[in-house]
Scaffold this active site. Sequence first.
Site, PDB file in Angstrom:
ATOM      1  NE  ARG A 291      -0.676   2.112   3.071  1.00 52.73           N
ATOM      2  CZ  ARG A 291       0.146   3.246   3.545  1.00 52.73           C
ATOM      3  NH1 ARG A 291       0.156   4.164   2.821  1.00 52.73           N
ATOM      4  NH2 ARG A 291       0.930   2.972   4.327  1.00 52.73           N
TER       5      ARG A 291
ATOM      6  CB  SER B   9       2.087  14.744  15.745  1.00 49.38           C
ATOM      7  OG  SER B   9       1.913  13.278  15.946  1.00 49.38           O
TER       8      SER B   9
ATOM      9  CD1 TRP C 203       9.726   6.731  13.324  1.00 46.08           C
ATOM     10  CD2 TRP C 203       9.440   4.729  12.256  1.00 46.08           C
ATOM     11  NE1 TRP C 203       9.643   5.568  13.984  1.00 46.08           N
ATOM     12  CE2 TRP C 203       9.305   4.344  13.493  1.00 46.08           C
ATOM     13  CE3 TRP C 203       8.975   3.490  11.451  1.00 46.08           C
ATOM     14  CZ2 TRP C 203       9.344   3.195  14.334  1.00 46.08           C
ATOM     15  CZ3 TRP C 203       8.888   2.402  12.082  1.00 46.08           C
ATOM     16  CH2 TRP C 203       9.063   2.265  13.373  1.00 46.08           C
TER      17      TRP C 203
ATOM     18  NE  ARG D  60     -12.287 -24.917  15.419  1.00 48.70           N
ATOM     19  CZ  ARG D  60     -11.363 -26.029  15.770  1.00 48.70           C
ATOM     20  NH1 ARG D  60     -10.982 -26.960  14.886  1.00 48.70           N
ATOM     21  NH2 ARG D  60     -11.189 -25.991  17.185  1.00 48.70           N
TER      22      ARG D  60
ATOM     23  CD  GLN E 201     -28.660 -15.656  17.682  1.00 47.08           C
ATOM     24  OE1 GLN E 201     -28.651 -15.107  18.871  1.00 47.08           O
ATOM     25  NE2 GLN E 201     -29.983 -15.863  17.360  1.00 47.08           N
TER      26      GLN E 201
ATOM     27  CD  GLU F 294       0.643   9.968   4.398  1.00 46.08           C
ATOM     28  OE1 GLU F 294       1.297   9.415   5.041  1.00 46.08           O
ATOM     29  OE2 GLU F 294       0.974  10.759   3.546  1.00 46.08           O
TER      30      GLU F 294
ATOM     31  CG  ASN G 298      -4.906  11.026  20.114  1.00 43.58           C
ATOM     32  OD1 ASN G 298      -5.736  10.469  20.153  1.00 43.58           O
ATOM     33  ND2 ASN G 298      -3.878  11.111  21.093  1.00 43.58           N
TER      34      ASN G 298
HETATM   35  C1  LIG Z   1       5.349   2.046   9.259  1.00 44.22           C
HETATM   36  C2  LIG Z   1       5.631   3.515   9.167  1.00 44.22           C
HETATM   37  C3  LIG Z   1       5.981   4.321   7.992  1.00 44.22           C
HETATM   38  C4  LIG Z   1       6.005   5.600   8.198  1.00 44.22           C
HETATM   39  N1  LIG Z   1       6.477   6.132   6.829  1.00 44.22           N
HETATM   40  C5  LIG Z   1       6.890   7.458   6.837  1.00 44.22           C
HETATM   41  C6  LIG Z   1       7.386   8.215   5.706  1.00 44.22           C
HETATM   42  O1  LIG Z   1       7.252   7.696   4.721  1.00 44.22           O
HETATM   43  N2  LIG Z   1       7.738   9.422   5.980  1.00 44.22           N
HETATM   44  C7  LIG Z   1       7.644  10.051   6.987  1.00 44.22           C
HETATM   45  O2  LIG Z   1       8.089  11.157   7.128  1.00 44.22           O
HETATM   46  N3  LIG Z   1       7.172   9.602   8.050  1.00 44.22           N
HETATM   47  C8  LIG Z   1       6.743   8.113   8.122  1.00 44.22           C
HETATM   48  N4  LIG Z   1       6.388   7.751   9.338  1.00 44.22           N
HETATM   49  C9  LIG Z   1       6.294   8.301  10.332  1.00 44.22           C
HETATM   50  C10 LIG Z   1       4.879   8.930  10.901  1.00 44.22           C
HETATM   51  O3  LIG Z   1       4.319   9.815   9.830  1.00 44.22           O
HETATM   52  C11 LIG Z   1       5.117   8.997  12.162  1.00 44.22           C
HETATM   53  O4  LIG Z   1       5.210   8.129  13.293  1.00 44.22           O
HETATM   54  C12 LIG Z   1       3.511   9.980  12.816  1.00 44.22           C
HETATM   55  O5  LIG Z   1       3.516  11.077  12.017  1.00 44.22           O
HETATM   56  C13 LIG Z   1       3.566  10.170  14.244  1.00 44.22           C
HETATM   57  O6  LIG Z   1       4.775  11.088  14.688  1.00 44.22           O
HETATM   58  P1  LIG Z   1       5.614  10.404  15.899  1.00 44.22           P
HETATM   59  O7  LIG Z   1       5.757   8.664  15.645  1.00 44.22           O
HETATM   60  O8  LIG Z   1       6.820  11.105  16.080  1.00 44.22           O
HETATM   61  O9  LIG Z   1       4.733  10.214  17.289  1.00 44.22           O
HETATM   62  P2  LIG Z   1       4.405  11.719  18.094  1.00 44.22           P
HETATM   63  O10 LIG Z   1       3.966  12.764  17.271  1.00 44.22           O
HETATM   64  O11 LIG Z   1       5.360  11.935  19.236  1.00 44.22           O
HETATM   65  O12 LIG Z   1       3.280  11.092  18.815  1.00 44.22           O
HETATM   66  C14 LIG Z   1       3.145  10.189  19.924  1.00 44.22           C
HETATM   67  C15 LIG Z   1       1.627   9.969  20.502  1.00 44.22           C
HETATM   68  O13 LIG Z   1       1.301  11.498  21.016  1.00 44.22           O
HETATM   69  C16 LIG Z   1       0.036  11.783  20.386  1.00 44.22           C
HETATM   70  N5  LIG Z   1      -0.092  13.298  20.141  1.00 44.22           N
HETATM   71  C17 LIG Z   1       1.068  14.105  19.675  1.00 44.22           C
HETATM   72  N6  LIG Z   1       0.632  15.223  19.401  1.00 44.22           N
HETATM   73  C18 LIG Z   1      -0.365  15.258  20.054  1.00 44.22           C
HETATM   74  C19 LIG Z   1      -1.535  16.440  20.295  1.00 44.22           C
HETATM   75  N7  LIG Z   1      -1.214  17.488  19.805  1.00 44.22           N
HETATM   76  N8  LIG Z   1      -2.610  16.125  20.926  1.00 44.22           N
HETATM   77  C20 LIG Z   1      -2.963  14.759  21.107  1.00 44.22           C
HETATM   78  N9  LIG Z   1      -2.154  13.774  21.034  1.00 44.22           N
HETATM   79  C21 LIG Z   1      -0.955  13.926  20.458  1.00 44.22           C
HETATM   80  C22 LIG Z   1      -0.169  11.090  19.083  1.00 44.22           C
HETATM   81  O14 LIG Z   1      -1.305  10.860  18.227  1.00 44.22           O
HETATM   82  C23 LIG Z   1       0.760   9.806  19.339  1.00 44.22           C
HETATM   83  O15 LIG Z   1      -0.520   9.028  19.856  1.00 44.22           O
HETATM   84  C24 LIG Z   1       6.016   6.433   9.218  1.00 44.22           C
HETATM   85  C25 LIG Z   1       5.654   5.629  10.440  1.00 44.22           C
HETATM   86  C26 LIG Z   1       5.742   4.213  10.443  1.00 44.22           C
HETATM   87  C27 LIG Z   1       5.257   3.510  11.644  1.00 44.22           C
END
Ligand SMILES: Cc1cc2nc3c(=O)[nH]c(=O)nc-3n(C[C@H](O)[C@H](O)[C@H](O)COP(=O)(O)OP(=O)(O)OC[C@H]3O[C@@H](n4cnc5c(N)ncnc54)[C@H](O)[C@@H]3O)c2cc1C
Length: 393
Positions: free
Chosen positions: A80, A128, A152, A263, A274, A358, A362
């Site tokens: 995907r 984020s 990532w 099964r 059900q 993407e 949250n």
């Molecule tokens: C398999 C995979 C593929 C990916 N591919 C790409 C890619 O190709 N390019 C790329 O750039 N990134 C990629 N990512 C990264 C992905 O976009 C990020 O993991 C995502 O945007 C979240 O950022 P973070 O992991 O830093 O989490 P954080 O932003 O640190 O968030 C951690 C937690 O806190 C919550 N949170 C954060 N801010 C708030 C707020 N203001 N209010 C409420 N809750 C909040 C979030 O919802 C989450 O639950 C990929 C990630 C994975 C797992």
Amino acid sequence: MDFELKKEHKAIQKEAHRFAEKEVIPRLNEETFKRDLVTLMGEMGFFGCAFPLRYGGTEMGFLGHSVVCEEISRADSGLRSLFNLQGMTVPYTIMEWGSQAAKDKYVKPLVLAQTLGCTCFSEPNAGSDLSSIETIIKDKGDHFLLNGSKTWISNGTVADIAIVYATFDRNLKHKGLCAVAVETDQPGWKTRETPKLGDKSSPIAEIHLDNVVAPKENLLGKWGDGFKVAMTALDRGRISVGSGAVGLAQACLDASVQYANQRVQFGKQIAHHQLVKGTIAEMVSQIEAARLLVRQGAWLNDQDNPFTREIAIAKYFSGEAVVKAAGMAMEIHGGMGYSLEMPVERYYRDAKLYQVGEGTANIMRLLIADDALGIKKANRPRLHVPSDFKDME
Ligand SMILES: Cc1cc2nc3c(=O)[nH]c(=O)nc-3n(C[C@H](O)[C@H](O)[C@H](O)COP(=O)(O)OP(=O)(O)OC[C@H]3O[C@@H](n4cnc5c(N)ncnc54)[C@H](O)[C@@H]3O)c2cc1C
């Protein structure tokens, strides 16, 4: 909105289904990146739905993209992300924001999968919150210079061309961001594969940029437009992600129906208990609703209507739906759900990503609620439609 798919959408859906049965499913056990499959998908036009003919596209629109992406994800959700990178966020962002030189050079080879793309938003300290991006871009007069780290990044180890988001002044937060297309074949571009739970057909990398160079004509939008570029790219990426979630959820349902009909416990197929029926009904309802929401988002984009709110709802709902569907599929399979011999354990591992990539669940909820509460309207008119797209109408 017409709920019936057009003839050409049904045709490409059938073709994608056939391709998945013949080429993808037999190789599911090879949990690695399969370049040859990606090449084939490019040649078959699977990545080109949203693009004009002269850029290697098929002009079937975002709805076409959604339908094909769903079908391939139903077979292997790990493929995907290729739809996002080859058929949406990388080439489409270049089409929408790039110079003519960048469009001519990069779009068609990406859409045909002759080259591979990646999108680099995330960093160790910026997930984020894109306004906290730390990768630095400097204007050196006749070129740009980039330094920093990305995490990532899907396709990170294999991409030929990357869209990199970087800041020219961290104090300016989102107003300091720029987006630039970068060729990865240069000494300062270093990648390391990241081990992960699922999505095994898509390699993920940590990337270090050490004096990476980009030509001036590779800037996307204007200097300082990076946040706007990112927001439009993420909206479109959510069509791919939502479609992938629906495809994977459908796979969970297909496997559950098959198992429940076969099964036998307490003297009858478990399909006739059900509570199992209730679980199947829940899955069917969630999937149908998610599919309609995702297709509505794609359709709105095809009409050139604002769709940020609708695709955020679709991405959120489909992400929740697929995680629930994967859990319910595990439940229906009982102990066999835990077996590596059945596909559902893979569905369970792959599903979780749809609540993260993407824009997390949250972040989608914040966008939806801010819009409903009148705090911040989500939808905005499209900033500009490049003439290449107008040709498609
Ligand atoms: C398999 C995979 C593929 C990916 N591919 C790409 C890619 O190709 N390019 C790329 O750039 N990134 C990629 N990512 C990264 C992905 O976009 C990020 O993991 C995502 O945007 C979240 O950022 P973070 O992991 O830093 O989490 P954080 O932003 O640190 O968030 C951690 C937690 O806190 C919550 N949170 C954060 N801010 C708030 C707020 N203001 N209010 C409420 N809750 C909040 C979030 O919802 C989450 O639950 C990929 C990630 C994975 C797992």
